[in-house]
Design a protein around this motif. Structure first.
Motif, PDB file in Angstrom:
ATOM      1  N   PRO A  27       0.806  -1.224   0.000  1.00  0.00           N
ATOM      2  CA  PRO A  27       0.000   0.000   0.000  1.00  0.00           C
ATOM      3  C   PRO A  27       0.838   1.273   0.000  1.00  0.00           C
ATOM      4  O   PRO A  27       1.887   1.356   0.638  1.00  0.00           O
ATOM      5  N   ILE A  28       0.344   2.272  -0.719  1.00  0.00           N
ATOM      6  CA  ILE A  28       0.906   3.623  -0.658  1.00  0.00           C
ATOM      7  C   ILE A  28       0.035   4.428   0.304  1.00  0.00           C
ATOM      8  O   ILE A  28      -1.167   4.546   0.097  1.00  0.00           O
ATOM      9  N   SER A  29       0.630   4.952   1.346  1.00  0.00           N
ATOM     10  CA  SER A  29      -0.177   5.692   2.318  1.00  0.00           C
ATOM     11  C   SER A  29      -0.478   7.094   1.795  1.00  0.00           C
ATOM     12  O   SER A  29       0.245   7.641   0.956  1.00  0.00           O
ATOM     13  N   ARG A  30      -1.546   7.680   2.307  1.00  0.00           N
ATOM     14  CA  ARG A  30      -1.993   8.984   1.842  1.00  0.00           C
ATOM     15  C   ARG A  30      -0.922  10.052   2.044  1.00  0.00           C
ATOM     16  O   ARG A  30      -0.714  10.923   1.194  1.00  0.00           O
ATOM     17  N   SER A  31      -0.206   9.994   3.148  1.00  0.00           N
ATOM     18  CA  SER A  31       0.785  11.024   3.455  1.00  0.00           C
ATOM     19  C   SER A  31       1.999  10.977   2.524  1.00  0.00           C
ATOM     20  O   SER A  31       2.682  11.989   2.335  1.00  0.00           O
ATOM     21  N   TYR A  32       2.286   9.812   1.935  1.00  0.00           N
ATOM     22  CA  TYR A  32       3.441   9.671   1.037  1.00  0.00           C
ATOM     23  C   TYR A  32       3.050   9.751  -0.439  1.00  0.00           C
ATOM     24  O   TYR A  32       3.913   9.872  -1.307  1.00  0.00           O
ATOM     25  N   LYS A  33       1.760   9.666  -0.741  1.00  0.00           N
ATOM     26  CA  LYS A  33       1.298   9.449  -2.114  1.00  0.00           C
ATOM     27  C   LYS A  33       1.791  10.509  -3.098  1.00  0.00           C
ATOM     28  O   LYS A  33       2.332  10.172  -4.159  1.00  0.00           O
ATOM     29  N   LYS A  34       1.627  11.760  -2.791  1.00  0.00           N
ATOM     30  CA  LYS A  34       1.979  12.825  -3.727  1.00  0.00           C
ATOM     31  C   LYS A  34       3.456  12.773  -4.098  1.00  0.00           C
ATOM     32  O   LYS A  34       3.827  12.830  -5.279  1.00  0.00           O
ATOM     33  N   ALA A  35       4.325  12.651  -3.103  1.00  0.00           N
ATOM     34  CA  ALA A  35       5.770  12.614  -3.355  1.00  0.00           C
ATOM     35  C   ALA A  35       6.178  11.364  -4.125  1.00  0.00           C
ATOM     36  O   ALA A  35       7.031  11.419  -5.022  1.00  0.00           O
ATOM     37  N   ILE A  36       5.547  10.225  -3.797  1.00  0.00           N
ATOM     38  CA  ILE A  36       5.902   8.963  -4.461  1.00  0.00           C
ATOM     39  C   ILE A  36       5.513   8.985  -5.933  1.00  0.00           C
ATOM     40  O   ILE A  36       6.308   8.634  -6.806  1.00  0.00           O
ATOM     41  N   LEU A  37       4.286   9.408  -6.213  1.00  0.00           N
ATOM     42  CA  LEU A  37       3.823   9.429  -7.607  1.00  0.00           C
ATOM     43  C   LEU A  37       4.635  10.423  -8.438  1.00  0.00           C
ATOM     44  O   LEU A  37       4.936  10.164  -9.603  1.00  0.00           O
TER      45      LEU A  37
END
Length: 238
Positions: free
Chosen positions: A222-232
């Motif tokens: 899972p990609i958590s909400r707090s990391y999602k923007k930076a990861i994508l």
């Protein structure tokens, strides 16, 4: 001890201007030897058969033999950086364990970033422009009352369980009492991504991804909400 590692490269692209751009970028970087610039896969096969090649800058869309087919057919000690005008091929590039995936037009900074990734995994030069010194490609962790050496290139992903971790590698799972933040600090940032408070993944082993999950070794993490923007944002660079 300082030493220089020279990387022998091939450039393979059916467009002459694309080959010239890559060659010009590479001419600005130390320790890179461009052995040949090839317009098709058959030319490249001839050079690979007769010379030691470490790295190939490989266009995906070529006539007769595609870059994907070529990459599948060569010895896996030869590493590949894919180049293409089409973003849709990124996932297939990850599945072939490509070092990186460069979207045309390729800037010098983006190409240098790809080479830094290559050197982090396979070489001993930390900066493709200037640095020439040995770097560690491994770490030690304590497990079962001994220190175990783990190569960064073998790590699939790391999973946190409160006060201990499971480090999943290609061949085994190693359990160690350490926090995920402590282990994250040891890992090269170009090679790993923190995607969740409980998961760190190896970029090299990504098979596919969505807005919600990253798949590694058939495991959807899972990609958590707090990391999602930076990861994508990071994944869109490949």
């Amino acid at each position: 001890m300082h030493k220089t590692t020279t990387i022998s490269c091939l450039i393979v692209d059916d467009e002459s201007i694309a080959r010239e751009i890559i060659a010009t970028h590479l001419s600005k970087i130390k320790n890179i030897n461009v052995v040949a610039s090839c317009s098709n896969a058959l030319e490249a096969f001839n050079h690979i058969s007769n010379q030691q090649i470490d790295l190939v800058f490989l266009d995906i869309n070529m006539p007769e033999i595609s870059g994907i087919s070529f990459a599948k057919s060569i010895n896996n000690h030869i590493k590949v950086i894919f180049t293409t005008a089409y973003r849709d091929y990124a996932v297939e590039g990850f599945e072939l364990k490509a070092v990186d995936y460069l979207l045309k037009p390729i800037s010098f900074d983006r190409l240098k970033q790809a080479l830094d990734t290559y050197f982090d995994i396979y070489g001993n030069v930390t900066d493709a422009n200037t640095a020439v010194h040995e770097v560690s490609n491994f770490m030690f962790v304590r497990s079962e009352r001994k220190m175990i050496k783990i190569d960064y290139s073998s790590i699939l992903y790391i999973e946190s369980y409160s006060d201990y971790l499971k480090i999943h590698t290609e061949s085994e799972t190693i359990v160690t009492r350490e926090t995920i933040s402590a282990i994250e600090a040891k890992l090269p940032k170009r090679l790993f991504l923190r995607i969740h408070r409980s998961y760190i993944i190896s970029i090299h082993f990504i098979q596919s991804f969505t807005n919600e999950h990253i798949t590694i070794n058939k495991q959807a993490l899972p990609i958590s909400r707090s990391y999602k923007k930076a990861i994508l944002k990071q994944l869109e660079k490949f």
